[in-house]
Design an enzyme around this catalytic site. Sequence first.
Site, short mmCIF file in Angstrom:
data_model
loop_
_atom_site.label_atom_id
_atom_site.label_comp_id
_atom_site.label_asym_id
_atom_site.label_seq_id
_atom_site.Cartn_x
_atom_site.Cartn_y
_atom_site.Cartn_z
N ASP A 91 -35.36 2.29 -11.89
CA ASP A 91 -35.86 3.54 -12.45
C ASP A 91 -34.91 4.68 -12.09
O ASP A 91 -34.33 4.70 -11.01
CB ASP A 91 -37.25 3.84 -11.90
CG ASP A 91 -38.02 4.85 -12.72
OD1 ASP A 91 -37.53 5.23 -13.80
OD2 ASP A 91 -39.10 5.27 -12.29
N HIS A 119 -37.91 2.11 -24.66
CA HIS A 119 -38.26 3.26 -23.81
C HIS A 119 -37.02 4.11 -23.53
O HIS A 119 -37.07 5.34 -23.59
CB HIS A 119 -38.87 2.75 -22.51
CG HIS A 119 -39.19 3.82 -21.52
ND1 HIS A 119 -40.22 4.71 -21.69
CD2 HIS A 119 -38.59 4.16 -20.33
CE1 HIS A 119 -40.27 5.54 -20.66
NE2 HIS A 119 -39.30 5.23 -19.82
#
Length: 323
Positions: free
Chosen positions: A162, A236
């Site tokens: 992330d 995403h």
Amino acid sequence: MNSQPAPITALNHTLDNEPQQITAPLTHSAAFLVLKVKDDAGSIARVREVLGSSDDLIKNTAIRDIERTFTCNVAIGHRVWEPLVGTAPPRELKPFREIKGATHTAVSTPGDLLYHVRARTMDLIVAFERNLLMAFGDAVETVDDVAGFRYFDGRDLLDFVDGTANPEGLSLPEATIVGEEDPAHAGGSYVVVQKYLHNLDAWRAQKTEAQEAIIGRTKHDNIELDDAPADAQKSHKTLCTIEDADGEHEILRDNMPFANPGRGEYGTYFIGYTRRLWVIEQMLERMFIGNPAPLHDRILDFSTATTGVTFFAPSRKVLADLE
């Protein structure tokens, strides 16, 4: 909206618009404390006093951290900006706007103050929060308090790395710190937070190739995959990339995993700092509505947004002047 403001660098900062520690390095532990301010005059006055003493409260804990990893950013919501600060709010600051797609909704939830607390260990964070809440007394109510942790090699609980797209170097303050486009609020930063709960059983039932297509990166080595055609389902990664004639508009994410295994809760606390609030708003529109609609971000089929609040983290001087 899309005009490119002058770059922000360390040379632009003065004591009058010195930012909080927005661009501090990522840490192993963090907490996200969201508070609601009571509306009576006594509570407003008490909260102003505590906000004005933010530097002292932070220093009292930071001095105990020999590795100097402890930081805390304080942000204020639209509802209480004028009662607390006494000035017109930053020009983009407004309540979080619910975004309702065909399948999923980015909900809007209450919140007047945000404390984003970062440290190497949770003991410092707990000590700070306790002292802070003692200072506030009954002038505030706790809306949410989430403790985050760094998971393995910077991954979220979906097992993907992330924060890869975070800006670095001089592009970091340029992307996050308000400048001459809003002089009264220079040195500040817009902040958006959302708490997502994951359905890990459903996610882990997907094949790795399907997960990678949803995220837009390979799972093992974090290599970016090619974008889908313009009219096809986007990943995403692609939906959260905002570009226009001025180039790509970046934000700073300091997301953290959190978990309560005994209650079956596993999630990601999203926090985004930005110089331009519209950038995060556009990211969320593309995720929840789709680009094109109704092709929403498929990560939402496994991750449910349970909160959504917008704040502004003013410069250190703005906070200090409240005392």
